[in-house]
Design an enzyme around this catalytic site. Sequence first.
Site, PDB file in Angstrom:
ATOM      1  N   TYR A 139     -12.094 -18.121  -9.796  1.00 42.51           N
ATOM      2  CA  TYR A 139     -10.110 -18.164  -9.257  1.00 42.51           C
ATOM      3  C   TYR A 139      -8.937 -17.174 -10.360  1.00 42.51           C
ATOM      4  O   TYR A 139      -8.145 -16.490 -10.657  1.00 42.51           O
ATOM      5  CB  TYR A 139     -10.035 -19.134  -8.204  1.00 42.51           C
ATOM      6  CG  TYR A 139     -10.096 -19.693  -6.897  1.00 42.51           C
ATOM      7  CD1 TYR A 139     -11.428 -19.240  -6.763  1.00 42.51           C
ATOM      8  CD2 TYR A 139      -9.283 -19.314  -6.123  1.00 42.51           C
ATOM      9  CE1 TYR A 139     -11.827 -18.934  -5.841  1.00 42.51           C
ATOM     10  CE2 TYR A 139      -9.439 -20.033  -5.115  1.00 42.51           C
ATOM     11  CZ  TYR A 139     -11.054 -19.737  -4.665  1.00 42.51           C
ATOM     12  OH  TYR A 139     -11.113 -19.906  -3.177  1.00 42.51           O
ATOM     13  N   LYS A 189     -25.745 -23.123  -9.477  1.00 44.00           N
ATOM     14  CA  LYS A 189     -26.173 -22.171  -8.961  1.00 44.00           C
ATOM     15  C   LYS A 189     -27.032 -21.621 -10.587  1.00 44.00           C
ATOM     16  O   LYS A 189     -26.497 -20.702 -10.915  1.00 44.00           O
ATOM     17  CB  LYS A 189     -25.400 -20.410  -8.872  1.00 44.00           C
ATOM     18  CG  LYS A 189     -26.246 -19.543  -7.947  1.00 44.00           C
ATOM     19  CD  LYS A 189     -27.264 -19.698  -7.011  1.00 44.00           C
ATOM     20  CE  LYS A 189     -27.966 -18.474  -6.838  1.00 44.00           C
ATOM     21  NZ  LYS A 189     -28.624 -19.225  -5.319  1.00 44.00           N
ATOM     22  N   ASP A 222     -26.715 -22.312  -2.617  1.00 43.89           N
ATOM     23  CA  ASP A 222     -27.698 -21.861  -1.318  1.00 43.89           C
ATOM     24  C   ASP A 222     -28.403 -22.822  -0.576  1.00 43.89           C
ATOM     25  O   ASP A 222     -28.452 -23.057   0.561  1.00 43.89           O
ATOM     26  CB  ASP A 222     -28.314 -19.897  -1.309  1.00 43.89           C
ATOM     27  CG  ASP A 222     -29.406 -20.692  -2.309  1.00 43.89           C
ATOM     28  OD1 ASP A 222     -29.310 -22.124  -2.969  1.00 43.89           O
ATOM     29  OD2 ASP A 222     -30.300 -19.994  -2.932  1.00 43.89           O
ATOM     30  N   ASP A 246     -14.676 -24.506  -2.578  1.00 47.93           N
ATOM     31  CA  ASP A 246     -13.835 -23.490  -1.370  1.00 47.93           C
ATOM     32  C   ASP A 246     -14.587 -23.585  -0.203  1.00 47.93           C
ATOM     33  O   ASP A 246     -14.437 -23.980   1.138  1.00 47.93           O
ATOM     34  CB  ASP A 246     -13.131 -22.316  -1.705  1.00 47.93           C
ATOM     35  CG  ASP A 246     -12.260 -21.423  -0.386  1.00 47.93           C
ATOM     36  OD1 ASP A 246     -11.587 -22.464  -0.238  1.00 47.93           O
ATOM     37  OD2 ASP A 246     -12.752 -20.632  -0.758  1.00 47.93           O
ATOM     38  N   ASP A 250     -14.776 -26.076   4.292  1.00 52.05           N
ATOM     39  CA  ASP A 250     -14.649 -25.319   5.545  1.00 52.05           C
ATOM     40  C   ASP A 250     -16.002 -25.602   5.853  1.00 52.05           C
ATOM     41  O   ASP A 250     -16.007 -25.935   7.271  1.00 52.05           O
ATOM     42  CB  ASP A 250     -14.121 -23.380   5.311  1.00 52.05           C
ATOM     43  CG  ASP A 250     -13.210 -23.312   4.970  1.00 52.05           C
ATOM     44  OD1 ASP A 250     -12.273 -24.531   4.436  1.00 52.05           O
ATOM     45  OD2 ASP A 250     -12.633 -22.169   5.649  1.00 52.05           O
TER      46      ASP A 250
HETATM   47  C1  IPM Z   1      -8.154 -23.552   0.234  1.00 55.37           C
HETATM   48  C2  IPM Z   1      -7.628 -22.155   0.255  1.00 55.37           C
HETATM   49  C3  IPM Z   1      -7.108 -21.227  -0.516  1.00 55.37           C
HETATM   50  C4  IPM Z   1      -7.997 -21.415  -1.871  1.00 55.37           C
HETATM   51  C5  IPM Z   1      -6.566 -19.999  -0.026  1.00 55.37           C
HETATM   52  C6  IPM Z   1      -5.491 -19.969   0.444  1.00 55.37           C
HETATM   53  C7  IPM Z   1      -6.147 -19.757  -1.675  1.00 55.37           C
HETATM   54  O1  IPM Z   1      -8.461 -21.994   1.396  1.00 55.37           O
HETATM   55  O2  IPM Z   1      -6.705 -24.347  -0.749  1.00 55.37           O
HETATM   56  O3  IPM Z   1      -9.233 -23.862   0.556  1.00 55.37           O
HETATM   57  O4  IPM Z   1      -8.935 -20.822  -1.503  1.00 55.37           O
HETATM   58  O5  IPM Z   1      -8.239 -22.519  -3.071  1.00 55.37           O
HETATM   59 MG    MG Z   2     -10.818 -22.516   1.569  1.00 56.61          MG
END
Ligand code: IPM
Ligand code: MG
Length: 369
Positions: A139, A189, A222, A246, A250
């Site tokens: 990032y 990884k 993975d 990240d 999710d």
């Molecule tokens: C998160 C989000 C952020 C990230 C985005 C919105 C920049 O997806 O906090 O997980 O990628 O960190």
């Molecule tokens: Mg995210």
Amino acid sequence: MKILRIDGDGIGPEVNEQALRVIKAAADFAGIPIETESALFGGASLDEYGVPLTDEVVALAKASDAVLLGAVGGPKWDDVPPELRAERGLLRIRKELGVYANLRPAKFFSCLDAACPLRPERVDGADFVIVRELVGGIYFGEPRGISGTAPNRRGVNSLAYDEASIRRVARFGFETARARGGQLMSVDKSNVLEVMRLWREIVTAMGAEEYPDVELSHAYVDAFAMQLVTWPNECDVIVTGNMFGDILSDIAAALTGSLGMLPSASLGDGPGIFEPVHGSAPDIAGQGRANPLGAILSGAMLLEYGAGRVDLARVIDMAVADVLESGLRTGDIKTAGDNVKLVGCTEMGDAVIARMMERLESSDPESAE
Ligand code: IPM
Ligand code: MG
């Protein structure tokens, strides 16, 4: 305690309102004085000042004890240039506050199993936390950018970690593991990437030298993604880099049934940022229908990490579980369970506060665990 309240966009203001009510009620009971200040961020700031995050807000955040963040962004601002996007503001405030460890706990509530995409027996009992490195990795790595002219342009981003940044987030992972089940899974990884080979080497050495009591294991990202959707209830504490974290977080959110339920804390050496994992949900904004539980649970993390009151945090967690058990549901989780009652954002906040006060006042020994 000085809390900087940043509502942001979409449902941010409504969920933040409920989180703050819960924090204040708990703090009031415990005799912790709370002072709040509000600031704009994301689209709201873009409309007012032409940038998603102003220097003034950065200064206010640095001078606070904790930042309570709602959500940012929305279709209205989707076409702004990349440097003005809400995401940039988010990355900047993380970097400015140096919040290198992002904690994303994922806990499965069995009364919501109908909202979960996995078979209940797979996910029953799942309760784990992802510790994601938040201010480094791909990032932020240099060089980055797009160079050349079409049709021969080239895009570059760099994944880099130095030893110190690996060590500090790994330490957070080890300490979190010590405070929980004593197991840490480091996800990398290292079979392909040199930077991840360094990651594994550093984490392994720390485990052997400083945390022999923590049972350390390693997985490639993975394979770990597969484990997370196969046997999520075998996970406990996971530590990983920024982008892997990240993505994995999710997946974790989906497992618990609704993104609306998940809290997060971003911690460093100064004030932390506490925010629900969900986004600004512009489609339901301003209608009082949003699920405030992710924000409320983030408020619990604020009391735990920002005020050192793990006791109050656990009472809020239990009050949330009680309210779900009692059948109250916001729209995102309304299909989960029998005999459920659809409620709005404020009503859900009311119910959590009522249960929390009952638990606090009864000083039931279980409620102070
Ligand atoms: C998160 C989000 C952020 C990230 C985005 C919105 C920049 O997806 O906090 O997980 O990628 O960190
Ligand atoms: Mg995210």
